[in-house]
Design an enzyme around this catalytic site. Structure first.
Site, PDB file in Angstrom:
ATOM      1  N   HIS A 311       0.847  -1.197   0.000  1.00  0.00           N
ATOM      2  CA  HIS A 311       0.000   0.000   0.000  1.00  0.00           C
ATOM      3  C   HIS A 311       0.878   1.240   0.000  1.00  0.00           C
ATOM      4  CE1 HIS A 311      -3.078   2.891   1.144  1.00  0.00           C
ATOM      5  NE2 HIS A 311      -3.933   2.000   0.655  1.00  0.00           N
ATOM      6  N   ASP A 368      -8.068  -5.007  -0.637  1.00  0.00           N
ATOM      7  CA  ASP A 368      -8.517  -5.810  -1.775  1.00  0.00           C
ATOM      8  C   ASP A 368      -8.205  -7.293  -1.622  1.00  0.00           C
ATOM      9  OD1 ASP A 368      -9.591  -3.708  -3.350  1.00  0.00           O
ATOM     10  OD2 ASP A 368      -7.551  -3.030  -3.726  1.00  0.00           O
TER      11      ASP A 368
END
Ligand code: CMC
Length: 432
Positions: A311, A368
């Site tokens: 991320h 996700d």
């Protein structure tokens, strides 16, 4: 605008070849420090260079707080874990958009407004009729949000608070209808009208899965799972799509146009499109009979990325992934779904988190990683995953658009350091 702390202004000192300047330090309510360079070019001729804006605070915002090191996410100060457990998507949307949890009465009013606006104009059926079934629902969603602006011209100019509230309710309500219609178009089924008696999430599932002669009756756990998914996706401060919405909105573009641009930014596989890539990657492992170790080795050789990992901001476990990881198996067992992809995902996580490649780069599961497994259990087709993300992210986009609209933000306009050819003369085509 942001309420800065009362601390006296501290200054940073910047030593340039020609001179030394002082720059104010801005301190956020959670003690984040930033150097204000607004006047740097005017005072010194210098700009700052920050590829991809990764170290640039483009705005002072009141909406969402993230601590990427500690894995903290709060909407308007409230921890995501509390909202996931106690709130509904509509209530969370109101919190993001208005800044406070709504009273019972305000909540009821907003829900009534969502119901009032849940239909789309019948004329839009012609727009859907022109979309080939093979068209991607994200393309349809973006196009149809722009098309909505043609049918909602009375809320294009935000002259007062009431017009904004009206526009926000219309967009939040109609995005469900449009998203489900995009799906129906892609499978060649008739579009379903919304049902005024149903809750936000249930209504969406009805428009997705009912057919004219048979109403879809979702399991309550499926409705709860959808609610959770949408809450977890509702905002994430200056991510790519939200920054896009703010950028477009800063030109004075209307709410619908700005959010349509957000959908396009979200579509990319490094952003919202990652939820599709995760499931495709897990499916590939399953179908080819690969081991997770084999995939991890391919990733380490940089032959592919591990989707759902890493991320831009979180350098620890994404708190949304935590919640989904705990929740997904419960939903699957309640819906009596036995999905081999969940086991592969868990093994993948364990293998990666014990491997130095991932550990040394602080690569942890992001939102996700487990969301696709949850959507699969709900029967949502893969090409709709990023559309689901867009429905969830819409309240965040609306809140940020409002912050731009109400604030003193000037048109967003980054600068560049030009590295191209210096001045040269045009050469006629026969002399090249
Ligand atoms: N798989 C393998 N290696 C990775 C991954 C990954 N998913 N993510 C980062 N790396 C490596 C990268 O190759 C680099 O290695 P090296 O130092 O050897 O060059 C190092 O880690 C640093 O990576 P980076 O590209 O500088 O990281 P970033 O912060 O720019 O990228 C990211 C963030 C999310 C784009 C990236 O981690 C990624 O591509 N992840 C997979 C896609 C994904 O899951 N996206 C969803 C993000 S969360 C939800 C959302 O925003 O929509």
């Amino acid at each position: 605008m942001s309420k800065e702390t009362d601390k006296p202004t501290q200054m940073a000192r910047l030593i340039l070849p020609e001179k030394e300047v002082e720059l104010p330090i801005v301190i956020g309510t959670e003690d984040e420090h930033a150097i204000d360079i607004t006047n740097l070019r005017a005072d010194t001729g210098y700009i700052t260079l920050d590829d991809g804006y990764r170290n640039t605070g483009s705005v002072k915002s009141d909406i969402t707080y993230i601590d990427g090191e500690q894995g903290i996410l709060r909407y308007r100060g409230i921890p995501i874990e509390q909202l996931a457990e106690h709130s509904t998507f509509v209530e969370t949307a109101m919190l993001l958009i208005n800044g406070e949890l709504p009273s019972r009465e305000n909540l009821a009013q907003f829900r009534a407004s969502l119901t009032e606006h849940e239909m789309i104009h019948e004329g839009m059926r012609h727009s859907f009729a022109g979309v080939p079934p093979s068209g991607h629902p994200m393309a349809t969603l973006s196009a149809m949000i722009n098309t909505l602006s043609c049918y909602n011209t009375d809320v294009m100019r935000m002259e007062d608070e009431l017009t904004f509230e009206n526009a926000a309710a219309r967009l939040m309500s109609k995005i469900r209808t449009v998203a489900a219609a995009a799906f129906k178009t892609s499978v060649g089924e008739p579009m379903m009208y919304p049902h005024p008696e149903l809750s936000y999430c249930r209504n969406f599932l009805h428009m997705m899965f009912s057919i004219p002669y048979k109403d879809y009756e979702p399991d309550p756990d499926e409705v709860r799972a959808l609610r959770l998914f949408l809450i977890l996706h509702a905002d994430h401060e200056q991510n790519c799509s939200t920054a896009t919405v703010r950028m477009v909105g800063s030109s004075g573009a209307n709410l619908f146009a700005s959010c349509a641009a957000g959908v396009c930014a979200l579509w990319g596989p490094l952003h919202g499109g990652a939820n599709v890539m995760v499931v495709e990657q897990l499916e590939r492992i399953h179908k080819l009979g690969m081991t997770v170790e084999q995939l991890v080795e391919r990733v380490k050789r940089k032959e592919e990325r591990l989707y759902g990992f890493g991320h831009a901001v979180y350098k620890s476990y994404d708190p949304r992934a935590h919640i989904l990881r705990d929740h997904a198996p419960k939903v699957l067992s309640k819906l009596t779904v036995n999905d081999p992809l969940l086991n592969i995902a868990r093994r993948m996580e364990e293998t990666a988190l014990n491997d130095d490649y991932f550990v040394s780069r602080n690569l942890y599961p992001n939102v996700d990683f487990y969301s696709g497994v949850l959507l699969r259990a709900m029967g949502i087709p893969v090409n709709m995953y990023t559309v689901m993300f867009a429905i969830g992210r819409l309240p965040g986009w609306i809140a940020h658009w409002k912050e731009v609209h109400d604030g003193e933000t000037r048109i967003n306009r980054p600068r560049q350091v030009y590295m191209g050819a210096v001045k040269r003369d045009y050469v006629p085509v026969d002399q090249r």
